[in-house]
Every structure is written in structure tokens, then in C-alpha cells.
Write a protein that holds these residues in place. Structure first.
Motif, PDB file in Angstrom:
ATOM      1  N   UNK A   1       1.002  -1.271  -0.377  1.00 32.03           N
ATOM      2  CA  UNK A   1       0.134   0.002   0.283  1.00 32.03           C
ATOM      3  C   UNK A   1       0.984   1.666  -0.222  1.00 32.03           C
ATOM      4  N   UNK A   2      -0.233   2.209  -0.820  1.00 30.46           N
ATOM      5  CA  UNK A   2       1.653   3.281  -1.233  1.00 30.46           C
ATOM      6  C   UNK A   2       0.931   4.238   0.029  1.00 30.46           C
ATOM      7  N   UNK A   3       1.873   5.108   0.428  1.00 34.70           N
ATOM      8  CA  UNK A   3       2.135   6.380   2.285  1.00 34.70           C
ATOM      9  C   UNK A   3       0.739   6.695   1.132  1.00 34.70           C
ATOM     10  N   UNK A   4       0.340   7.282   0.346  1.00 36.74           N
ATOM     11  CA  UNK A   4      -1.841   8.342  -0.030  1.00 36.74           C
ATOM     12  C   UNK A   4      -2.275   7.433   0.424  1.00 36.74           C
ATOM     13  N   UNK A   5      -2.339   5.984   0.030  1.00 37.70           N
ATOM     14  CA  UNK A   5      -3.271   5.408   0.148  1.00 37.70           C
ATOM     15  C   UNK A   5      -3.819   4.655   2.020  1.00 37.70           C
ATOM     16  N   UNK A   6      -2.305   4.953   2.429  1.00 32.33           N
ATOM     17  CA  UNK A   6      -2.430   4.781   3.754  1.00 32.33           C
ATOM     18  C   UNK A   6      -3.309   6.024   4.400  1.00 32.33           C
ATOM     19  N   UNK A   7      -2.654   6.726   3.627  1.00 33.27           N
ATOM     20  CA  UNK A   7      -2.984   8.481   4.493  1.00 33.27           C
ATOM     21  C   UNK A   7      -4.369   8.406   4.582  1.00 33.27           C
ATOM     22  N   UNK A   8      -4.897   8.253   3.324  1.00 29.84           N
ATOM     23  CA  UNK A   8      -6.259   7.875   3.276  1.00 29.84           C
ATOM     24  C   UNK A   8      -7.093   6.943   4.376  1.00 29.84           C
ATOM     25  N   UNK A   9      -6.950   5.697   4.132  1.00 36.63           N
ATOM     26  CA  UNK A   9      -6.779   4.653   5.122  1.00 36.63           C
ATOM     27  C   UNK A   9      -7.670   5.118   6.616  1.00 36.63           C
ATOM     28  N   UNK A  10      -6.824   6.164   6.869  1.00 38.32           N
ATOM     29  CA  UNK A  10      -6.593   6.562   8.824  1.00 38.32           C
ATOM     30  C   UNK A  10      -7.421   7.756   8.595  1.00 38.32           C
ATOM     31  N   UNK A  11      -7.282   8.442   7.618  1.00 40.71           N
ATOM     32  CA  UNK A  11      -8.196   9.412   7.209  1.00 40.71           C
ATOM     33  C   UNK A  11     -10.231   8.949   7.793  1.00 40.71           C
TER      34      UNK A  11
END
Length: 96
Positions: A1-11
Motif C-alpha cells: 500500500x502506497x503512503x497516500x493510500x495509507x493516509x487516506x485509509x487512516x483518515x
């Protein structure tokens, strides 16, 4: 999972996931615009979280908020502030 995807999942988990607080309150906290008794607390968490004290928590409890509500709003606020700072940093890097 890309960092941007991880951030979106966290949000998504923090702001849109199930919780005892209303999703709109969590989103407002994340953006720094929480209403009423939450306003000062959210401002403190966003600007100087190290200054949040037991008295701040006690004041929220005196307003009728439970620990779970306080926790969820705190996490939403912290995530919102972190994302804002990350985005500002990325803009600065892109401009240089």
C-alpha cells in the motif's frame, strides 16, 4: 500500500468509521472548527497538544462528555492537524 493510500485509509477510519461521536463532529475537529465546548480544546490540541492538561479533560467531562468521546475528538483533531502539516510541507517542497 502506497503512503497516500495509507493516509487516506487512516483518515477514513478516524473520520468516517464507527464511533460514539458524530462523524460531523470528528470532521469539524479535524478541520479545527469544532463547535461549542469543543472549540477551545480542539484549538489546544491542534496548536500545542503538549499543553493539554488534566484540567482540560475534567472541563470536558463537566460538560457531560465521556472519555470515549474525548478520545475520538482528540484523535480526529490530531489526525487533521497532522494531515494539514504534511500537506503544507509537501507544498513547500514542491515550490522549492
Amino acid at each position: 500500500m502506497e503512503p497516500a493510500e495509507r493516509l487516506a485509509a487512516l483518515r477514513a477510519a478516524v473520520l468516517d468509521g464507527p464511533g460514539v461521536t458524530d462523524r460531523d463532529l470528528r470532521k469539524a475537529a479535524a478541520s479545527g472548527t469544532a463547535p461549542g465546548a469543543w472549540a477551545g480544546y480542539v484549538r489546544s490540541v491542534r496548536e500545542a497538544s503538549y499543553r493539554v492538561s488534566e484540567e482540560d479533560i475534567a472541563a470536558l467531562k463537566a460538560e457531560g462528555f465521556g472519555e470515549e468521546e474525548i478520545f475520538e475528538v482528540t484523535v480526529a483533531t490530531a489526525v487533521g492537524a497532522a494531515v494539514d502539516r504534511l500537506e503544507a510541507g509537501l507544498r513547500a517542497v514542491a515550490e522549492s
